[in-house]
Scaffold this active site. Structure first.
Site, short mmCIF file in Angstrom:
data_model
loop_
_atom_site.label_atom_id
_atom_site.label_comp_id
_atom_site.label_asym_id
_atom_site.label_seq_id
_atom_site.Cartn_x
_atom_site.Cartn_y
_atom_site.Cartn_z
N GLU A 282 1.34 -17.48 -61.49
CA GLU A 282 -0.01 -17.21 -62.00
C GLU A 282 -0.28 -18.33 -63.01
OE1 GLU A 282 -2.57 -16.49 -64.45
OE2 GLU A 282 -1.64 -14.60 -65.05
N GLU B 258 -0.21 -9.85 -58.97
CA GLU B 258 0.45 -8.95 -59.91
C GLU B 258 -0.42 -7.72 -60.09
OE1 GLU B 258 1.25 -11.44 -63.41
OE2 GLU B 258 3.24 -11.76 -62.58
N CYS C 222 -6.10 -16.70 -69.22
CA CYS C 222 -6.28 -17.54 -68.01
C CYS C 222 -7.58 -17.19 -67.29
CB CYS C 222 -5.13 -17.33 -67.05
SG CYS C 222 -3.58 -17.81 -67.74
C1 SIN Z 1 -3.65 -14.08 -68.41
O1 SIN Z 1 -4.26 -14.67 -69.26
O2 SIN Z 1 -2.82 -14.67 -67.71
C2 SIN Z 1 -3.81 -12.60 -68.15
C3 SIN Z 1 -5.11 -12.06 -68.50
C4 SIN Z 1 -5.27 -10.63 -68.09
O3 SIN Z 1 -4.40 -9.99 -67.52
O4 SIN Z 1 -6.35 -10.12 -68.34
#
Ligand code: SIN
Length: 497
Positions: A262, A472, A297
């Site tokens: 990821e 995930e 992310c």
């Molecule tokens: C991430 O920033 O990788 C995860 C963000 C999320 O699960 O909302």
């Protein structure tokens, strides 16, 4: 500016060790690394600087625990995860305190993260007993084919600092539900939340060796290398940057491990002029862009607004940003905290300088808030953004919202898809046909229509293109930790039982 860290209700949850074979341990060398509060730079504590050899001990512990753990009833593993879930909730305040202390996010957000993190234990406690196989009609007369799904084996998990609890539970929960054992490298910036979660694993009755947490900062590269090359590790799951993902994938290829990655995003957030609720679109864009001070992310990175509503959107958006309270995460009323460290704030600063040097205008922010501490950057809104600016093609991972005008649906989809990565994408529209069309046209793994927040344990979270692969959460999440075995029984007609 200093701040007061509330005392933990249960002081035994603050642990300056690594967790191997059910025990909290030091590195063989005795070496430690320091962890600092991103709000004021003060020392929080130290953790063992694990080497590759220390990590191998954790891998051996996970390997020794695997045969009996895979043989436990799925229902029993479900109960363990359920107990772990409950312990997370029972200790929510302390876990949130640790998150705010080492990550900097405001305490209410940290509490939200603990709930989110715990929800993966709950979700996968429900998936564990539902790992079904198939019965397949065979092509050969008299033969029968059926499949069973088995745990892949010992897993190496490498997690980031932006969600010190949730990124760990989102990997460990499906692994354990599947019957795997794990060695998890916690982030150098935020090891204490991970250690508290490990202590709760112990209290939940997870057998020793099933969950191992290794800590390192300076030695991160060698720990990552052993986790991705050791023949005992059968699966690697990593959340982090695309650059590091590529390296880990190369290393994992030496023993052909199953992998899921990821990686970075650069989410487009598109507001069409048929949007019936501009205020709702503004609120969603704010929530998406400034969650964790822009350090997720899936944060909106490029906000595309159709030309007819561009000015009105920018004005409303800026009014909202004016209501933010920037400060240390424990201060009551603070809505946004610091970024994690000096490298992060430098990147934010470079992105703003690059954009303004190419014609962007700052509506609010645009500089550090050094009076609060070295890692504070004022939440920033930039208008007149163009495709040649770094924000158009690079993830900022900080509190800067660049607003790009666009004219047509065709144009904006083309711009959105120009990114090399494809994790999340969002858009606001009132047109049902457009909703289907754009959702299918965006080259991303996850789409939010008329919402800026999509995170949910029920969501298959993951990307396409250089955002990686694998999912995930959701029922897909457990597949990443399973392998399918196909069993053919021959000569059924002649079987003598
Ligand atoms: C991430 O920033 O990788 C995860 C963000 C999320 O699960 O909302």
């Amino acid at each position: 500016m200093g701040h007061t860290v509330p005392p933990l209700k249960d002081k035994s949850l603050f642990i300056e060790k690594a967790f191997v074979n059910g025990e909290f341990v030091d590195a063989a060398s005795g070496e430690k690394f320091e962890v600092h509060d991103p709000s004021d730079g003060k020392l929080i504590g130290t953790c063992p600087e694990f080497s590759a050899a220390d990590t191998e001990k954790a891998i051996e512990a996970a390997a020794a625990a695997f045969p009996s753990f895979r043989a436990t009833l799925a229902r029993e593993r479900a109960r363990m995860l359920r107990r772990w879930y409950q312990l997370m909730l029972d200790n929510l305040d302390d876990l949130a305190t640790l998150i705010t202390w080492e990550n900097g996010k405001p305490l209410p957000d940290a509490k939200g993260e603990v709930n989110y993190a715990a929800s993966f234990f709950e979700w996968f406690s429900e998936e564990a007993p539902r790992v079904y196989g198939d019965t397949i009609p065979a092509s050969v007369p008299g033969n029968r084919i059926y499949t069973i799904r088995e745990p892949v084996g010992v897993c190496g998990l490498i997690t980031p600092w932006n969600f010190p609890a949730a990124m760990i539970t989102r990997k460990i929960a499906p692994a354990l539900a599947a019957g795997c054992t794990v060695v998890c490298k916690s982030p150098g910036e935020t090891p204490f939340t991970a250690n508290a979660i490990a202590e709760l694993a112990r209290r939940a009755g997870i057998p020793k060796g099933v969950v191992n947490i290794v800590t390192a900062n300076k030695n991160t590269v060698q720990v990552g290398e052993i986790l991705t090359t050791h023949p005992t590790i059968r699966k690697v799951s990593f959340t982090g940057s695309t650059g590091v993902g590529k390296l880990l994938m190369k290393q994992s290829s030496s023993t052909l491990k199953k992998v899921s990655f990821e990686l970075g995003g650069n989410a487009p957030f598109i507001v069409f002029d048929d949007t019936p609720d501009l205020d709702g679109a503004v609120a969603a864009a704010i929530a998406s862009k400034f969650r964790s001070s822009g350090q997720t992310c899936v944060c909106a990175n490029r906000i595309y607004v159709q030309r007819g509503i561009y000015e009105a959107f920018a004005a409303k958006f800026t009014e909202k940003v004016k209501t933010f309270k920037l400060g240390p995460g424990f201060t009551p009323g603070v809505t946004h905290g610091p970024v994690i460290h000096g490298r992060a704030i430098e990147k934010v600063e470079q992105h703003v300088q690059d954009a303004t040097s190419k014609g962007a205008k700052v509506l609010i922010g645009g500089q550090r808030a050094s009076e609060l501490g070295p890692n504070f950057y004022n939440p920033t809104v930039l208008i007149n953004m163009t495709g040649d600016m770094r924000i158009a093609s690079e993830e900022t991972f900080g509190p800067v919202a660049g607003l790009f005008p666009f004219d047509t649906e065709e144009d904006v989809v083309r711009l959105a898809n120009k990114a090399e990565v494809g994790l999340a994408g969002y858009f606001f529209t009132n047109d049902l046909k457009r909703a289907y069309r754009v959702a299918e046209a965006l080259e991303v793994g996850m789409v939010g229509i008329n919402t800026g927040i999509i995170s949910d344990p029920a969501l298959p979270f993951g990307g396409v293109k250089q955002s990686g692969f694998g999912r995930e959460g959701s029922s897909w999440g457990i597949d990443e930790f399973l392998v399918t075995k196909a069993i053919t029984i021959g000569g059924i007609a002649n079987l003598k039982i």
